[in-house]
Design an enzyme around this catalytic site. Sequence first.
Site, PDB file in Angstrom:
ATOM      1  N   ASN A  90       0.796  -1.217   0.000  1.00 37.01           N
ATOM      2  CA  ASN A  90       0.000   0.000   0.000  1.00 37.01           C
ATOM      3  C   ASN A  90       0.834   1.275   0.000  1.00 37.01           C
ATOM      4  O   ASN A  90       0.346   2.335  -0.381  1.00 37.01           O
ATOM      5  CB  ASN A  90      -0.924  -0.001   1.226  1.00 37.01           C
ATOM      6  CG  ASN A  90      -1.619   1.320   1.442  1.00 37.01           C
ATOM      7  OD1 ASN A  90      -2.509   1.696   0.686  1.00 37.01           O
ATOM      8  ND2 ASN A  90      -1.203   2.047   2.475  1.00 37.01           N
ATOM      9  N   TYR A 155       3.248   9.069 -10.882  1.00 44.11           N
ATOM     10  CA  TYR A 155       2.329   8.267 -10.060  1.00 44.11           C
ATOM     11  C   TYR A 155       1.543   7.295 -10.932  1.00 44.11           C
ATOM     12  O   TYR A 155       1.460   6.097 -10.633  1.00 44.11           O
ATOM     13  CB  TYR A 155       1.383   9.187  -9.300  1.00 44.11           C
ATOM     14  CG  TYR A 155       0.380   8.471  -8.429  1.00 44.11           C
ATOM     15  CD1 TYR A 155       0.751   7.971  -7.189  1.00 44.11           C
ATOM     16  CD2 TYR A 155      -0.939   8.312  -8.838  1.00 44.11           C
ATOM     17  CE1 TYR A 155      -0.160   7.320  -6.374  1.00 44.11           C
ATOM     18  CE2 TYR A 155      -1.862   7.655  -8.036  1.00 44.11           C
ATOM     19  CZ  TYR A 155      -1.470   7.169  -6.801  1.00 44.11           C
ATOM     20  OH  TYR A 155      -2.379   6.511  -6.002  1.00 44.11           O
TER      21      TYR A 155
END
Length: 263
Positions: A90, A155
Amino acid sequence: MSELTGRGAIITGGGRGIGLACARLIAERGGAVVLLGHDREMVEGAAATLRDDGLEATAVVADISDEADVEAAIAEAATVLGSIDILVNNAAIQPYGTVASMSPGEWDTVLGVNLRGTYLACHHALPHMVKQGRGSIVNIASVQGLANQARVAAYATSKGGMMALTRSIAIDFGRAGIRANAVCPGCIDAPMTHFSASETAPGREAETISQWGNSQPLGRVGRPEEVAEVVAFLASDRASFCSGAEFKVDGGLMASLGVALPD
């Protein structure tokens, strides 16, 4: 529910937001969790909060982009847990920038945390899973790996790479009893979303997040706990035939063309 009793889980970026919600739900369903993060105060505080609620949680401090740190952290987690049955990747960062504006150093930092960090955690956890003949890896990707907003080149690239990595692991290790899946959240009420809103519209964070929520067909922002429900399902035997897949948790965002028709 106690379907994860006896399972050991590592959650990277487990100190807050989606990571902490995943750790809590896995622990509530019987699992023992190791929260891995680079901020000692945050990750130790999060683990203490879970323990105060009667859950089995341990903090391990590591820089997810540093191989020596990750190798040591996975080894420590294996000792604490007894077995590594679940790995939730995560940990992520999302600075803004285009391919032209972002420096090579900034690009490498984003890919280092988001994609290299996922690789390193998998690289060092997989031998444990192979030895025991089972394991579930859940990579927290993003809808940005499927379709991009502006100024998130690094990203989005990292999240697209995570999904490709997920498929590769599912193919290469399926016969060893290991499943790998990706979860793609949309706009979730988590620290990264608040950071993005403050970067995008300084001083109008709440309004901006509300607008993002309204852009999703369900008309609201998601909650970390809603992502955690999907993660916990994929970690469990209920998802025993799910591997190499991407699960969107986005309020219907990716189902929409985004074309507004007249009322």
